[in-house]
Write an enzyme that holds these catalytic residues in place. Structure first.
Site, PDB file in Angstrom:
ATOM      1  N   CYS A 145      59.841 -38.784 -12.357  1.00  0.00           N
ATOM      2  CA  CYS A 145      58.485 -39.195 -11.952  1.00  0.00           C
ATOM      3  C   CYS A 145      57.394 -38.264 -12.482  1.00  0.00           C
ATOM      4  O   CYS A 145      56.217 -38.619 -12.447  1.00  0.00           O
ATOM      5  CB  CYS A 145      58.396 -39.286 -10.437  1.00  0.00           C
ATOM      6  SG  CYS A 145      59.527 -40.493  -9.741  1.00  0.00           S
ATOM      7  N   HIS A 150      50.994 -39.271  -8.334  1.00  0.00           N
ATOM      8  CA  HIS A 150      52.193 -40.104  -8.431  1.00  0.00           C
ATOM      9  C   HIS A 150      52.348 -40.922  -7.151  1.00  0.00           C
ATOM     10  O   HIS A 150      52.322 -40.370  -6.046  1.00  0.00           O
ATOM     11  CB  HIS A 150      53.403 -39.187  -8.637  1.00  0.00           C
ATOM     12  CG  HIS A 150      54.712 -39.875  -8.428  1.00  0.00           C
ATOM     13  ND1 HIS A 150      54.995 -41.104  -8.994  1.00  0.00           N
ATOM     14  CD2 HIS A 150      55.808 -39.522  -7.715  1.00  0.00           C
ATOM     15  CE1 HIS A 150      56.215 -41.472  -8.630  1.00  0.00           C
ATOM     16  NE2 HIS A 150      56.724 -40.537  -7.860  1.00  0.00           N
ATOM     17  N   ASN A 179      56.749 -47.457  -6.190  1.00  0.00           N
ATOM     18  CA  ASN A 179      56.936 -46.239  -6.988  1.00  0.00           C
ATOM     19  C   ASN A 179      57.547 -46.646  -8.333  1.00  0.00           C
ATOM     20  O   ASN A 179      58.697 -47.071  -8.389  1.00  0.00           O
ATOM     21  CB  ASN A 179      57.860 -45.294  -6.208  1.00  0.00           C
ATOM     22  CG  ASN A 179      58.163 -44.004  -6.948  1.00  0.00           C
ATOM     23  OD1 ASN A 179      58.012 -43.920  -8.161  1.00  0.00           O
ATOM     24  ND2 ASN A 179      58.620 -43.008  -6.211  1.00  0.00           N
TER      25      ASN A 179
HETATM   26  O1  UT7 Z   1      59.434 -40.543  -6.882  1.00  0.00           O
HETATM   27  C1  UT7 Z   1      60.043 -39.291  -6.673  1.00  0.00           C
HETATM   28  C2  UT7 Z   1      59.683 -38.833  -5.355  1.00  0.00           C
HETATM   29  N1  UT7 Z   1      60.177 -39.762  -4.362  1.00  0.00           N
HETATM   30  C3  UT7 Z   1      59.683 -39.689  -3.168  1.00  0.00           C
HETATM   31  O2  UT7 Z   1      58.791 -38.912  -2.971  1.00  0.00           O
HETATM   32  C4  UT7 Z   1      60.299 -40.514  -2.082  1.00  0.00           C
HETATM   33  C5  UT7 Z   1      60.276 -39.692  -0.846  1.00  0.00           C
HETATM   34  N2  UT7 Z   1      61.013 -40.263   0.288  1.00  0.00           N
HETATM   35  C6  UT7 Z   1      60.582 -41.346   0.933  1.00  0.00           C
HETATM   36  O3  UT7 Z   1      59.613 -41.972   0.577  1.00  0.00           O
HETATM   37  C7  UT7 Z   1      61.300 -41.705   2.206  1.00  0.00           C
HETATM   38  O4  UT7 Z   1      62.279 -40.715   2.440  1.00  0.00           O
HETATM   39  C8  UT7 Z   1      61.979 -43.089   2.191  1.00  0.00           C
HETATM   40  C9  UT7 Z   1      60.918 -44.164   2.264  1.00  0.00           C
HETATM   41  C10 UT7 Z   1      62.842 -43.271   0.971  1.00  0.00           C
HETATM   42  C11 UT7 Z   1      62.835 -43.222   3.432  1.00  0.00           C
HETATM   43  O5  UT7 Z   1      62.030 -43.035   4.584  1.00  0.00           O
HETATM   44  P1  UT7 Z   1      62.450 -41.969   5.715  1.00  0.00           P
HETATM   45  O6  UT7 Z   1      61.469 -42.116   6.769  1.00  0.00           O
HETATM   46  O7  UT7 Z   1      62.579 -40.631   5.062  1.00  0.00           O
HETATM   47  O8  UT7 Z   1      63.846 -42.494   6.160  1.00  0.00           O
HETATM   48  P2  UT7 Z   1      65.244 -41.746   6.175  1.00  0.00           P
HETATM   49  O9  UT7 Z   1      65.869 -41.783   4.825  1.00  0.00           O
HETATM   50  O10 UT7 Z   1      65.102 -40.424   6.839  1.00  0.00           O
HETATM   51  O11 UT7 Z   1      66.039 -42.638   7.156  1.00  0.00           O
HETATM   52  C12 UT7 Z   1      65.622 -42.798   8.530  1.00  0.00           C
HETATM   53  C13 UT7 Z   1      66.336 -43.994   9.098  1.00  0.00           C
HETATM   54  C14 UT7 Z   1      67.811 -43.981   8.772  1.00  0.00           C
HETATM   55  O12 UT7 Z   1      68.511 -44.553   9.873  1.00  0.00           O
HETATM   56  P3  UT7 Z   1      69.240 -43.611  10.947  1.00  0.00           P
HETATM   57  O13 UT7 Z   1      70.246 -42.829  10.172  1.00  0.00           O
HETATM   58  O14 UT7 Z   1      68.138 -42.762  11.540  1.00  0.00           O
HETATM   59  O15 UT7 Z   1      69.828 -44.599  11.900  1.00  0.00           O
HETATM   60  C15 UT7 Z   1      67.927 -44.899   7.594  1.00  0.00           C
HETATM   61  O16 UT7 Z   1      69.199 -45.527   7.488  1.00  0.00           O
HETATM   62  O17 UT7 Z   1      65.797 -45.156   8.460  1.00  0.00           O
HETATM   63  C16 UT7 Z   1      66.879 -45.924   7.924  1.00  0.00           C
HETATM   64  N3  UT7 Z   1      66.396 -46.664   6.785  1.00  0.00           N
HETATM   65  C17 UT7 Z   1      65.885 -47.890   6.905  1.00  0.00           C
HETATM   66  N4  UT7 Z   1      65.720 -48.685   7.981  1.00  0.00           N
HETATM   67  C18 UT7 Z   1      65.159 -49.896   7.769  1.00  0.00           C
HETATM   68  C19 UT7 Z   1      66.335 -46.291   5.476  1.00  0.00           C
HETATM   69  N5  UT7 Z   1      65.808 -47.275   4.740  1.00  0.00           N
HETATM   70  C20 UT7 Z   1      65.527 -48.296   5.605  1.00  0.00           C
HETATM   71  C21 UT7 Z   1      64.956 -49.573   5.465  1.00  0.00           C
HETATM   72  N6  UT7 Z   1      64.798 -50.340   6.561  1.00  0.00           N
HETATM   73  N7  UT7 Z   1      64.550 -50.058   4.261  1.00  0.00           N
END
Ligand code: UT7
Length: 343
Positions: free
Chosen positions: A115, A256, A286
């Protein structure tokens, strides 16, 4: 006196096919409310079967070259393509893009910094112009990132989309509107596992010997989120220091488009008012290496970027890598992002 690089053209392209949050809700156990509140994304674009990164890159490059009407003479003498999804593992995609654009036998190469790739490529182009190695450079960020997403991973399916953005740079003077005024770049390979396709490279060449998940892109979302906020803020401050700017002198932060919450937090950390933080993430998601130039192209087409504006861009990505650039905005007639038939 050091020769400066000046922005002479900008263009963006996204493929026709749109993936809505409703589409994702049909494919995964997720909700529109979760997606919008966690990412700020409503739609993202996807290449059609048979389309690849070079198709996106050529379309964005044509738009950028069309906006660079007053160049005269040969269009460009160097092409740099930032991408993580080359058409093939070997050779690089940039020579193919240059050939398809009819740019004869000028030098062309790929640059891989996920990115942060476009900001890295901009810095390399600026250095080659300063050295006199090139006079006009086409810098492209393009990724067909949906082609490497794990079909079973709802988190990455939510965030990433396909697209391309391109910028034309020319040799000029530091005082001109559009001059590149400061860069900062960094990398931390100790964090390489945060954002990765684990198999298929020289370390693990045979994907058939790997777990299914290791054949696809994987991201440790929460950790990446924390690193992204920290690095994008630090590198933006460093680029501002090189340019001699204070935060209140920045007219637009075009960072970004990683996640809407990251953009808001980085803007707040930098003390840049929210109305100066540009975002198009809700429409495109993204788009990896395309993210920064696509946001610049959309902002320019919408009239958000105006002649003389002080613009700060900042990015973070796999590697991990990060980088920022400070420049003023030139007088440019920029058409709305092109869609439709690929060239
Ligand atoms: O481009 C390079 C840089 N990239 C970034 O900067 C991306 C940075 N990260 C993010 O934007 C976020 O981490 C995401 C959007 C990818 C994920 O959001 P999050 O709030 O960090 O979620 P998480 O990965 O910590 O997961 C929290 C919960 C999990 O469930 P449990 O384990 O707490 O039961 C995930 O399984 O959210 C769940 N989850 C979802 N639930 C519903 C993950 N994706 C989804 C989804 N729908 N699409």
């Amino acid at each position: 006196m050091r020769r400066s690089s000046v922005i002479a053209g900008i263009g963006g392209y996204t493929p026709d096919q749109v993936i809505t949050n409703a589409d994702l809700c049909r494919r995964f156990d997720t909700t529109q409310e979760w997606i919008v509140s966690r990412t700020g994304i409503s739609t993202r674009h996807r290449v059609a079967p048979g389309q690849s990164t070079s198709d996106l890159a050529v379309a964005a490059a044509q738009a950028a070259l069309e906006s660079a009407v007053d160049l005269g003479g040969p269009a460009v003498d160097l092409v740099i393509l930032a991408t993580t999804t080359p058409d093939r593992p070997c050779p690089a995609t940039a020579p193919l893009v240059a050939a398809r654009l009819g740019l004869d036998t000028i030098p062309a190469f790929d640059l891989s910094a996920v990115c942060s790739g476009f900001v890295y490529a901009l810095s390399v182009a600026d250095g080659m112009i300063a050295a006199g190695t090139a006079r006009r450079v086409l810098v492209i960020g393009a990724d067909a990132f949906t082609t490497i997403l794990n079909p079973g991973d709802r988190a990455t399916a939510t965030v990433f989309g396909d697209g391309a953005g391109a910028m034309v740079l020319r040799a000029g003077e530091a005082g001109e509107p559009g001059a590149l005024l400061g860069f900062d770049l960094g990398a931390d390979g100790n964090q390489a596992d945060l954002i990765t396709v684990a198999a298929g490279g020289s370390a693990r060449p045979d994907p058939r010997e790997a777990d299914e998940a290791d054949r696809w892109f994987a991201m440790r979302g929460q950790a990446v989120y924390r690193h992204a906020v920290l690095r994008m803020t630090e590198t933006a401050r460093a680029a501002m220091a090189v340019a001699g700017w204070q935060p209140n002198e920045v007219d637009r932060l075009v960072a970004h488009q990683a996640n809407a919450r990251i953009l808001t937090t980085v803007g707040a950390e930098l003390e840049i008012p929210p109305d100066r933080v540009y975002s198009n993430i809700t429409n495109v998601g993204n788009t990896v290496a395309a993210s920064v130039p696509l946001a610049l192209a959309d902002a320019a087409a919408a009239g958000v970027l105006r002649r003389g504006d002080r613009v700060l861009v900042s990015a973070f990505g796999g590697g991990t890598t990060w980088g920022a650039a400070a420049f003023t905005w030139p007088e440019l007639a920029v058409a709305a992002r092109t869609k439709g038939d690929l060239p």
